[in-house]
Design a protein around this motif. Structure first.
Motif, PDB file in Angstrom:
ATOM      1  N   LEU A  89       0.865  -1.489   0.244  1.00  0.00           N
ATOM      2  CA  LEU A  89       0.002  -0.147   0.272  1.00  0.00           C
ATOM      3  C   LEU A  89       1.115   1.189  -0.295  1.00  0.00           C
ATOM      4  O   LEU A  89       0.509   2.053  -0.908  1.00  0.00           O
ATOM      5  N   GLN A  90       1.859   1.376   0.375  1.00  0.00           N
ATOM      6  CA  GLN A  90       2.857   2.553   1.489  1.00  0.00           C
ATOM      7  C   GLN A  90       3.168   3.035  -0.169  1.00  0.00           C
ATOM      8  O   GLN A  90       3.102   3.783  -1.494  1.00  0.00           O
ATOM      9  N   ARG A  93       0.304   3.660  -3.143  1.00  0.00           N
ATOM     10  CA  ARG A  93       0.312   5.045  -3.270  1.00  0.00           C
ATOM     11  C   ARG A  93       1.127   6.253  -3.079  1.00  0.00           C
ATOM     12  O   ARG A  93       0.996   7.556  -4.174  1.00  0.00           O
ATOM     13  N   VAL A 118      -4.860  -5.013  -2.346  1.00  0.00           N
ATOM     14  CA  VAL A 118      -4.180  -4.041  -1.756  1.00  0.00           C
ATOM     15  C   VAL A 118      -5.205  -2.512  -2.999  1.00  0.00           C
ATOM     16  O   VAL A 118      -6.078  -1.699  -2.358  1.00  0.00           O
ATOM     17  N   ASP A 121      -9.273  -3.577  -2.192  1.00  0.00           N
ATOM     18  CA  ASP A 121      -9.402  -3.245  -0.756  1.00  0.00           C
ATOM     19  C   ASP A 121      -9.278  -1.367  -0.389  1.00  0.00           C
ATOM     20  O   ASP A 121      -9.635  -1.251   0.024  1.00  0.00           O
ATOM     21  N   ASN A 122      -8.388  -1.047  -1.339  1.00  0.00           N
ATOM     22  CA  ASN A 122      -8.446   0.259  -0.203  1.00  0.00           C
ATOM     23  C   ASN A 122      -8.449   1.468  -1.966  1.00  0.00           C
ATOM     24  O   ASN A 122      -8.726   2.516  -1.160  1.00  0.00           O
ATOM     25  N   ASN A 123      -9.383   0.635  -3.080  1.00  0.00           N
ATOM     26  CA  ASN A 123     -10.423   2.028  -3.875  1.00  0.00           C
ATOM     27  C   ASN A 123      -8.850   2.490  -4.253  1.00  0.00           C
ATOM     28  O   ASN A 123      -9.182   3.603  -4.693  1.00  0.00           O
ATOM     29  N   LEU A 124      -8.123   1.705  -4.989  1.00  0.00           N
ATOM     30  CA  LEU A 124      -6.968   2.822  -5.475  1.00  0.00           C
ATOM     31  C   LEU A 124      -6.974   3.113  -7.355  1.00  0.00           C
ATOM     32  O   LEU A 124      -7.560   1.945  -7.403  1.00  0.00           O
TER      33      LEU A 124
END
Length: 585
Positions: A89-90, A93, A118, A121-124
């Protein structure tokens, strides 16, 4: 460079063997397929009308190659590195913060599911070109493992169809220099197998040299071509591939001219790949740049890359690629997308690291720092640069010739009419150990001697003596002389290697190795000191391109097993002891 890395090794080694176990599924009747057979499955061609269009999101987003490894120091450690969702995730982003909207994954096992989860689940707002990574087919087990990899990719492409825009089967598996070749017939079978099971457009990633003579069997089963171009690195293996030096351009303008020449060569390679498709009446097939990049750090060594590997030069190339990508979106003949290599540094690649937009510590390099705010958007790599800091080709500096009759590298006892080398250091290949010592064995001159502990890696071991600041020595007066040393070993098996290397007027490092068996040039392995004396002319005969005016590695002591006739992965080698190391006229 001490050991030549194949172009395949320079960027992405197989990850399949590192993947977590996946239950085998799908058979295709493939048992016993081996090296090139169809295994009872004949792929049919994709017609022009059936070719799947690339999604609009794929055509409009900046793209990058992504691998999440951080701590592995070599390939053998990749399988034990834990890839956590938090770290991924880092990473993602940070990638998003650069404005990049598509990432490429190389394999469908190991970490692909984690990355996709990822994103979901984080809607990236990130899309993916999902890779599958078949390896050489050495037997039924390898074939079954390849199918397991393909099935993993199929499952992910279908489960994450809103994220996975396209699928690629293979990475540089068919180009002539590939170190993990898969026969064309098998690759065509693999590609069609995946394409029949997913809704996305499908391709294979390979070097432009493959695409410029692409077999019809491959061209007819892909929806688009993913082409790799690396002009920057090609000149490491072929210094005359194009005019990268731009000597005729004034020094103040040369760095930009070198970038312009490299972009021109990248476009030329891309066009050569297109001509391969045109020759098959497939000139309308969409094409993308699957990999291209520029190293910010020269981890390979040698002035050839040192004149280009720099954060500013990386930014100049990256920015030029963005302009080319814009042209490609407007021009039917240009690349529909450009996947930059690489998002993050990969220390496991050792001498082929330093290509990332972010370093291993996840600090933004100069290339992308202006796209955010240091300390807010991301941490920034140390260093303050302007365009004027870009490195460029420069001619070598010629030092006065050594006029003494002896050029001493290592000795306790002073000799008449000698010049002692200064400012030098030993550097090992891989894990080779070394020390100055008087323990255990008496030195021939009563002082210390130099002890080498091989500690070989798979290909062998070695170390060299050079100036860490790049200063060369003018030993042109020694062309008729000799390289001398005392040596002692307790039964070291077979041959050792002694070498030297030089810079040249064009800044192309030249090296020469001699493989020396017991009895040659005075060498012995009988646990007693013996005197070795090698004519410098023997090195010049081994490589006439050596230029003794610019001696770089004053001596190399090594054993590359493939050159000395030993099996790979040899261990348990005894130490070598050296003393009174010098050149003589």
């Amino acid at each position: 460079m001490h050991t030549r890395l194949s172009p395949a090794r320079r960027r992405s080694l197989p990850l399949l063997a590192l993947a977590a176990g996946v239950a085998l599924a799908g058979t295709l009747g493939l048992a016993g397929c081996g090296g090139g057979g169809s295994g009872g499955y004949t792929p049919s061609a994709v017609s022009q009308t059936d070719r799947r269009e690339l999604p609009q999101a794929f055509l409009t987003r900046a793209a990058v190659n992504y691998s999440p490894y951080r701590t592995s120091r070599n390939e053998s450690e990749l399988g034990s590195e834990v890839i956590t969702p938090a770290n991924v995730l880092q990473d993602l982003r940070l990638v998003q913060s650069t404005g990049i909207g598509t990432i490429r994954l190389f394999s469908s096992r190991a970490f692909a599911r984690t990355v996709l989860e990822v994103i979901r689940d984080n809607n990236l707002d990130l899309k993916v070109q999902l890779g599958t990574y078949p390896n050489p087919i050495t037997g039924p087990a390898a074939e079954a493992d390849n199918i397991a990899e393909l099935d993993a990719g199929i499952a992910l492409a279908n489960a994450f169809s809103d994220i996975v825009l396209t699928v690629s089967v293979g990475n540089e598996t068919m180009v002539e220099w590939s170190t993990h070749k898969v026969p064309v017939a098998d690759m065509a079978r693999y590609i069609k197998y995946v394409r029949d099971a997913v809704p996305q457009p499908v391709t294979t990633n390979d070097n432009f040299l493959f695409w410029q003579s692409v077999p019809k069997a491959i061209a007819e089963v892909v929806d688009y071509a993913a082409v790799h171009v690396y002009p920057f690195l090609d000149t490491f293996y072929n210094p005359t591939a194009y005019d990268w030096r731009q000597k005729q351009v004034p020094e103040a303008e040369r760095a930009q001219a070198m970038i312009d020449a490299t972009i021109a060569e990248a476009k030329s390679q891309f066009e050569r790949a297109r001509r391969g498709l045109v020759g098959l009446n497939l000139g309308a097939m969409p094409m993308v740049i699957g990999e291209t990049g520029w190293a910010a750090v020269d981890t390979a060594g040698g002035p050839n890359l040192a004149f280009r590997a720099h954060p500013v030069n990386q930014k100049l190339y990256f920015d030029a690629l963005q302009l080319w990508a814009q042209e490609g979106r407007r021009d039917t003949q240009g690349p529909k997308a450009i996947f930059y290599f690489q998002a993050f540094d990969e220390p496991w690649k050792q001498g082929d690291d330093g290509w990332g937009l972010f370093n291993t510590r996840r600090e933004a390099r100069y290339t992308v720092q202006s796209l955010g705010t240091c300390g807010v958007t991301w941490a920034c790599e140390a260093g303050s640069y302007t365009t004027a800091d870009a490195v460029k080709w420069l001619p070598p500096t010629l030092s006065p010739a050594v006029t003494a009759s002896r050029y001493t590298l290592f000795a306790d006892t002073a000799a008449a009419d000698e010049q002692r080398a200064t400012g030098l250091r030993w550097d090992p290949f891989a894990l080779t150990g070394y020390r100055e010592t008087s323990v255990g064995v008496a030195s021939p001159d009563g002082g210390v001697h130099f002890e080498i502990t091989p500690n070989p890696v798979d290909y062998g071991w070695g170390l060299f003596l050079y100036s860490g600041t790049g200063v060369t020595e003018n030993l042109s007066n020694f062309s008729g002389g000799r390289l001398n040393f005392q040596v002692r070993s307790d039964g070291y098996p077979g041959k050792i290697e002694i070498g030297i290397s030089t810079d040249t007027e064009d800044r192309d490092i030249q090296e020469a190795f001699l493989q020396i068996a017991p009895g040659e040039y005075g060498y012995c392995n009988s646990n007693s000191w013996c005197s070795v004396s090698i004519p410098v002319s023997a090195f010049l005969a081994a490589n006439p391109k050596l230029d003794l005016r610019y001696v770089n590695f004053r001596v190399i002591v090594a054993d590359r097993f493939s050159f000395t006739g030993k099996p790979l992965n040899l261990t348990g080698l005894p130490p070598l002891r050296i003393d009174d190391l010098h050149w003589s006229r």
